[in-house]
Enzyme design. Sequence first.
Site, mmCIF file in Angstrom:
data_model
loop_
_atom_site.group_PDB
_atom_site.id
_atom_site.type_symbol
_atom_site.label_atom_id
_atom_site.label_comp_id
_atom_site.label_asym_id
_atom_site.label_seq_id
_atom_site.Cartn_x
_atom_site.Cartn_y
_atom_site.Cartn_z
ATOM 1 N N TYR A 144 0.825 -1.179 0.038
ATOM 2 C CA TYR A 144 -0.058 -0.056 0.100
ATOM 3 C C TYR A 144 1.040 1.087 0.024
ATOM 4 C CZ TYR A 144 -4.731 -1.877 0.720
ATOM 5 O OH TYR A 144 -6.023 -2.661 0.790
ATOM 6 N N LYS A 192 2.855 -15.275 2.011
ATOM 7 C CA LYS A 192 3.002 -15.976 0.718
ATOM 8 C C LYS A 192 4.387 -16.293 0.930
ATOM 9 C CE LYS A 192 1.356 -17.490 -3.147
ATOM 10 N NZ LYS A 192 0.454 -18.612 -3.258
ATOM 11 N N ASP A 224 -3.334 -17.934 0.189
ATOM 12 C CA ASP A 224 -4.342 -18.728 -0.511
ATOM 13 C C ASP A 224 -5.049 -19.691 0.212
ATOM 14 O OD1 ASP A 224 -1.968 -20.004 -0.802
ATOM 15 O OD2 ASP A 224 -2.078 -20.547 -2.840
ATOM 16 N N ASP A 248 -6.439 -6.808 3.981
ATOM 17 C CA ASP A 248 -7.482 -6.335 3.024
ATOM 18 C C ASP A 248 -8.697 -7.379 2.822
ATOM 19 O OD1 ASP A 248 -8.935 -4.136 2.182
ATOM 20 O OD2 ASP A 248 -8.153 -4.703 -0.053
ATOM 21 N N ASP A 252 -12.254 -8.976 4.405
ATOM 22 C CA ASP A 252 -13.665 -8.892 3.630
ATOM 23 C C ASP A 252 -14.316 -10.468 3.777
ATOM 24 O OD1 ASP A 252 -13.586 -6.422 3.083
ATOM 25 O OD2 ASP A 252 -14.168 -6.506 0.964
#
Length: 360
Positions: A144, A192, A224, A248, A252
């Site tokens: 970001y 990751k 993932d 982020d 959700d």
Amino acid sequence: MSKNKKRILILPGDGIGPEVSVVAKKLLVLLDQKYSLDLEVSEGLLGGIAYDQTGDPLPKETLDKAKENEAILLGAVGGPKWDQISSEKRPEKGLLGMRSEFDFFANLRPAILSKELVSASTLKEEKVADLDLLIVRELTGGIYFGEPRGKVKGSEEVLNTMRYSKDEITRIGRVAFEAARKRSGKLCSVDKANVLEVSSFWRNTISDLSHEYPEVELSHMLVDNAAMQLVREPKQFDVIVTENLFGDILSDIAAMLTGSIGMLPSASLNDTNKGLYEPVHGSAPDIAGKDLANPLASILSVAMMMRYTFEEEKVALAIEQAVESVLALGQRTQDIAGKKDEVIGTIEMGQLVLKEIESN
Ligand code: IPM
Ligand code: MG
């Protein structure tokens, strides 16, 4: 300005932000009276509305005001109206600017399924009943904010950079270990590491830190897989810690497990416990101005504010209990209503919660 006042800046922002902020403001007035909190509440501009009125999504005046307040309550920012303007002036830049200006690195996103709303989840009841997990998202680093970014001069190439320093990982790690220690003692760090060097570094740093928290059981998971596990068996998690972009996305997913993103609050803290509080939901321009928005995420954000910045646990619990009671009475905004439920609007939902707090 009295020194002992608890100062709160409300930034209603865009879309449904102003509607849910009106409810939050009334709640603050009530809490002030009922619990003699000595609150001082003011308002300011952030996001698209700030851009429209001043040409800047984060005007200097807002920054100056924010410096004077211990807690900031945000409605929401953004909407299609501002989709075409340059990335520097987008409403979201206002929010990102606030986060980095005050170093709000620790983003706490609880996903708690109210027992009244088990049927609102898209997952089977036995998978989500009693779900209570906490995502600790690093909020001021990673891709970001990493430099270099943007268009590479003289080429058809664009860059974003994922970077983390050891200190940035360590400080968010500490927040997560502390939270896990107070809860079930289980922490899952998501990365990751099979592809990204930044993630291997993240993993090693969190593992090193775990020696300081022997009572916390640490596990690591690839992002993932974590996305899949969150919908497969969400109750395997208690506290999740992860970097900015992964957080982020995962937050959700976690939010939807609870049936509606309209229910979820968040806190973004710096190391002085100054905090930016906001609903996890966005500006929902499609329902803005129609008295359809669910104000509970904003109301519950005020509860988090009472808990973390002002250390008023009793007040926080009173708010959370009032929300539960109103849900138990069967009151629903459209986003959490079942087929047979009668639907109420933003204002009425706000009034019911306030009445509940008042009468207790
Ligand atoms: C969030 C939002 C923001 C983010 C946007 C509005 C910049 O999606 O708080 O999760 O990406 O962090
Ligand atoms: Mg998001």
